[in-house]
Design a protein around this motif. Structure first.
Motif, PDB file in Angstrom:
ATOM      1  N   THR A  70      -4.544   9.448   1.711  1.00  0.00           N
ATOM      2  CA  THR A  70      -3.560   9.240   0.636  1.00  0.00           C
ATOM      3  C   THR A  70      -3.243   7.772   0.396  1.00  0.00           C
ATOM      4  O   THR A  70      -2.406   7.451  -0.434  1.00  0.00           O
ATOM      5  N   ARG A  71      -3.924   6.868   1.096  1.00  0.00           N
ATOM      6  CA  ARG A  71      -3.645   5.427   0.980  1.00  0.00           C
ATOM      7  C   ARG A  71      -4.200   4.884  -0.330  1.00  0.00           C
ATOM      8  O   ARG A  71      -5.362   5.093  -0.667  1.00  0.00           O
ATOM      9  N   HIS A  72      -3.345   4.171  -1.084  1.00  0.00           N
ATOM     10  CA  HIS A  72      -3.753   3.562  -2.346  1.00  0.00           C
ATOM     11  C   HIS A  72      -3.080   2.200  -2.490  1.00  0.00           C
ATOM     12  O   HIS A  72      -1.873   2.083  -2.250  1.00  0.00           O
ATOM     13  N   THR A 111       0.841  -1.191   0.000  1.00  0.00           N
ATOM     14  CA  THR A 111       0.000   0.000   0.000  1.00  0.00           C
ATOM     15  C   THR A 111       0.878   1.243   0.000  1.00  0.00           C
ATOM     16  O   THR A 111       1.844   1.325   0.745  1.00  0.00           O
TER      17      THR A 111
END
Length: 112
Positions: A82-84, A73
């Motif tokens: 902002t986590r992707h 991640t």
């Protein structure tokens, strides 16, 4: 900006009690590796500063006999929202970024 910070490559270094170097980077991109095991919920095991290192670790870790899957991640330190997802692996094989039935790629389900 936090008091006591100073600019460094890619972010702001802050003095943080208990940190080995005495500072950490804020607003830097980092990559976490999360694993799922049959007898545990799973958790982030390590955080890397480069995606290549995180992917290599996740690929390798997903091959351990007691690990069902490992995911990478991407997020920004101190950056809410902002986590992707970057990648996920089962048995050392990167899985497609789109999945049809899991809510989170490391729920332990085998790919179709």
């Amino acid at each position: 900006m936090h008091d006591g910070g100073r600019s460094v490559e890619g972010g702001t270094a802050l003095l943080v009690p208990g940190c080995r170097s005495g500072r950490r980077l804020v607003n830097d991109v980092v990559f976490s590796v999360h694993v799922t095991k049959p007898d545990e919920v799973g958790a982030v095991e390590v955080i890397f500063t480069t995606e290549d290192e995180a992917r290599a670790f996740a690929e390798s870790r997903s091959q351990d006999s007691y690990v069902q899957s490992a995911s990478v991640t991407r997020f920004v330190v101190d950056g809410l929202g902002t986590r992707h997802p970057a990648a996920w692996y089962v048995g050392g094989v990167e899985q497609p970024p789109r999945f049809t039935r899991q809510l989170y790629p490391t729920d332990g389900c085998q790919p179709s």
